[in-house]
Structure formats: C-alpha cells, structure tokens
Write an enzyme that holds these catalytic residues in place. Structure first.
Site, PDB file in Angstrom:
ATOM      1  N   GLU A   1      -5.820  -4.942  10.454  1.00 62.20           N
ATOM      2  CA  GLU A   1      -4.798  -3.928  10.696  1.00 62.20           C
ATOM      3  C   GLU A   1      -5.087  -3.193  11.999  1.00 62.20           C
ATOM      4  OE1 GLU A   1      -2.667  -2.742   6.815  1.00 62.20           O
ATOM      5  OE2 GLU A   1      -4.406  -1.469   7.029  1.00 62.20           O
TER       6      GLU A   1
ATOM      7  N   GLY B   1       2.284   2.103  10.870  1.00 57.99           N
ATOM      8  CA  GLY B   1       3.271   3.177  10.755  1.00 57.99           C
ATOM      9  C   GLY B   1       3.941   3.545  12.067  1.00 57.99           C
TER      10      GLY B   1
ATOM     11  N   ASN C   1       0.864  -1.179   0.000  1.00 59.47           N
ATOM     12  CA  ASN C   1       0.000   0.000   0.000  1.00 59.47           C
ATOM     13  C   ASN C   1       0.906   1.236   0.000  1.00 59.47           C
ATOM     14  OD1 ASN C   1      -1.819   2.044   0.520  1.00 59.47           O
ATOM     15  ND2 ASN C   1      -2.387   1.331   2.570  1.00 59.47           N
ATOM     16  N   TRP C   2       1.024   1.850  -1.158  1.00 57.44           N
ATOM     17  CA  TRP C   2       1.967   2.978  -1.272  1.00 57.44           C
ATOM     18  C   TRP C   2       1.407   4.267  -0.691  1.00 57.44           C
ATOM     19  CZ3 TRP C   2       4.250   2.497  -6.965  1.00 57.44           C
ATOM     20  CH2 TRP C   2       4.870   1.239  -7.091  1.00 57.44           C
TER      21      TRP C   2
ATOM     22  N   SER D   1       3.113  -2.232  10.394  1.00 58.14           N
ATOM     23  CA  SER D   1       4.557  -2.323  10.640  1.00 58.14           C
ATOM     24  C   SER D   1       5.157  -3.686  10.298  1.00 58.14           C
ATOM     25  CB  SER D   1       4.879  -1.934  12.091  1.00 58.14           C
ATOM     26  OG  SER D   1       4.483  -0.597  12.331  1.00 58.14           O
TER      27      SER D   1
ATOM     28  N   GLY E   1       2.734  -1.189   4.322  1.00 57.07           N
ATOM     29  CA  GLY E   1       2.809   0.228   3.992  1.00 57.07           C
ATOM     30  C   GLY E   1       4.256   0.653   3.785  1.00 57.07           C
ATOM     31  N   GLY E   2       4.845   1.217   4.811  1.00 66.17           N
ATOM     32  CA  GLY E   2       6.192   1.787   4.730  1.00 66.17           C
ATOM     33  C   GLY E   2       7.218   0.888   4.055  1.00 66.17           C
TER      34      GLY E   2
ATOM     35  N   GLU F   1      -7.011   4.671   7.688  1.00 67.46           N
ATOM     36  CA  GLU F   1      -6.762   6.088   7.422  1.00 67.46           C
ATOM     37  C   GLU F   1      -7.972   6.726   6.748  1.00 67.46           C
ATOM     38  OE1 GLU F   1      -3.047   5.469   5.414  1.00 67.46           O
ATOM     39  OE2 GLU F   1      -2.122   4.967   7.333  1.00 67.46           O
TER      40      GLU F   1
HETATM   41  P1  PGA Z   1       2.654   0.211   7.696  1.00 67.80           P
HETATM   42  O1  PGA Z   1       1.209   0.437   7.045  1.00 67.80           O
HETATM   43  O2  PGA Z   1       3.202  -1.079   7.133  1.00 67.80           O
HETATM   44  O3  PGA Z   1       3.463   1.407   7.291  1.00 67.80           O
HETATM   45  O4  PGA Z   1       2.456   0.114   9.174  1.00 67.80           O
HETATM   46  C1  PGA Z   1       0.333  -0.637   6.819  1.00 67.80           C
HETATM   47  C2  PGA Z   1      -0.962  -0.146   6.236  1.00 67.80           C
HETATM   48  O5  PGA Z   1      -1.421   0.945   6.612  1.00 67.80           O
HETATM   49  O6  PGA Z   1      -1.563  -0.808   5.370  1.00 67.80           O
END
Ligand code: PGA
Length: 252
Positions: A167, A173, A9-10, A213, A234-235, A97
């Site tokens: 999640e 994050g 997920n960019w 994470s 994500g990251g 989000e």
């Molecule tokens: P993260 O994000 O890996 O940066 O914690 C995951 C996500 O929001 O899908």
C-alpha cells in the site's frame, strides 16, 4: 495457483447496526461469486454482529489489528484468542495509518503477526512507502526494510499462510492509484525478496494484495498484473455497489 483475495478495510466506520445493513446487502450481491476470497474487516465493535450475519456464506471476517499478549493488564487491547472466539479468520497488521498515527514499528508488527499465527489467524501485513520516500527514490529500500523487519524470524511454512499488502501511502484515500505497471514493479520486488528470505515455494504461495484508491474502474488492470493477487480496499469497500463490482472483477 494463488486465489485472488479482496479485503474491505472499513477503518473507523460503521456502528454495528450500520455494519449489519452493509453486510446483508453485500451477501445478496456476491452470493454467486466464486474463485475469489472475500473478506470484510469491520471495527472491533461490529465483529460479532457481522460474524453472525456471514455464517455459511462466501464472506470471511477480518479484524483491523491485534495485540500480542493473549490476556493481562493491557487496558484497551484486543487479543488473538478474543478474535478467534468471534469467528475472525484474518487480521490486518501494520497498516500505514497505524504506523503513522499509533507508533507502529516493524518490531510491533512482528510481535502482532506472531501472535496471530500462533492462534491460527491469517495476517494481512501491510508495507509501503510514503510520498517523500518515493520522490527520493527510496521505495525499494523502504519495502525491503518493512518486509525484513516485519517478517523477521518467521519460517517458510508460516509465511506461506500469510497475505501481504503493498500500500503506497501516497495512494491511500487520495484517489491517486499507483499505475498497474508501477504497482507490479513493487509486487515483483516483494516476491523476489520473499524468495531470498523464504525460498521459491513460499514466495510463490504468498498472496500480495495492492491497496490504495482501488475502485471498480482500476481493479481489472491491477489484477491483470502477474504478481498482484487481490486488493485491500478502503473507501470503496464502504459502498456495496463499488465493493461488489471490485470483487466480481477480481477473478483471474
Ligand atoms: P483506500 O484505502 O482504498 O481508501 O485508499 C486503502 C487502505 O488504506 O487499505
């Protein structure tokens, strides 16, 4: 058997030029990887470029949201037929989000996922509790509410084609991953809930990703759990070395 699925997920990152650089490098790194479904979810503006770049590769394309109407007076929105037209196969729906910053509710998640299914897109539906809910021992209640509300009115056949992502909001994050056993507990709860709602076969078929994470260091332990079928990253999906390492470690 559920094939593990790793999706990147960019979020709000990468111009289409930067996306192209990233995906070209990713292609080289994962060209020989089998037994894992690989998905990248760039922002809307980079979908076409990435779509062209991954033709005839083992990388699939996802979007980060979709509107429920096919067309009309909805300024700023993007519809499922528009995504299909670009070669999109997956779409993230109800990310925390979006629930947190853009007023997304179970009802709007449900509308979006019906539109996605109607047009043959595979939804990745996100559920998860925030920190205060976890601390108040409301995790299972929140997960039940998200699942029942988001998936309301679907058939077992529709569910079977879907991906869910657990999640925990406190892990997104933050560098704080849920411990594998802690995540597995919720994944098993979700699968039990799906069984009650849609029956055993559909529950067994549905892939449930963990997100929050995820790194090359923690993926093996997470994927080792019985009900964790992949990750929404994500990251760590924004850097090819870390995303490729996660993909390679995800094979069950
Ligand atoms: P993260 O994000 O890996 O940066 O914690 C995951 C996500 O929001 O899908």
């Amino acid at each position: 058997m559920r094939i593990p699925i790793i999706a990147g997920n960019w979020k709000l990152n990468k111009t289409s030029r930067e996306a192209l650089v990233l995906v070209e490098e990713l292609k080289r790194e994962v060209v020989d990887v089998g037994g894992v479904d690989i998905v990248v979810c760039p922002p809307f503006t980079a979908l076409e470029t990435v779509s062209d770049a991954i033709t005839e590769t083992n990388i699939m394309l996802g979007a980060q949201n979709v509107y429920w109407a096919d067309n009309g007076a909805f300024t700023g929105e993007i519809s499922a037929p528009m995504l299909k037209d670009l070669g999109v196969q997956y779409v993230i729906i109800g990310h925390s989000e979006r629930r947190q910053f853009f007023g997304e509710t179970n009802e709007t998640v449900n509308k979006r996922l019906r539109a996605a299914l109607k047009h043959g897109l595979t939804p990745i539906v996100c559920v998860g509790e925030n920190l205060s809910e976890r601390e108040a021992n409301q995790t299972f209640e929140v997960i039940r509410n998200h699942c029942q509300g988001s998936l309301a009115g679907l058939s077992a056949v529709e569910l079977g084609g879907m991906v869910l992502a657990y999640e925990p909001v406190w892990a997104i994050g933050t560098g704080k991953t849920a411990a594998p056993a802690q995540a597995q507990e919720v994944h098993a709860f979700i699968r039990g809930l799906l069984k009650k709602m849609f029956g055993e076969a559909a529950a067994q078929e549905t892939r449930i990703q963990y997100g929050g994470s995820v790194t090359p260091e923690n993926i093996a332990a997470l994927i080792g759990e019985a009900d964790i079928d992949g990750a929404l990253v994500g990251g760590a999906s924004l850097k090819v070395p870390s995303f490729a390492a996660i993909i390679k470690a995800a094979k069950k």
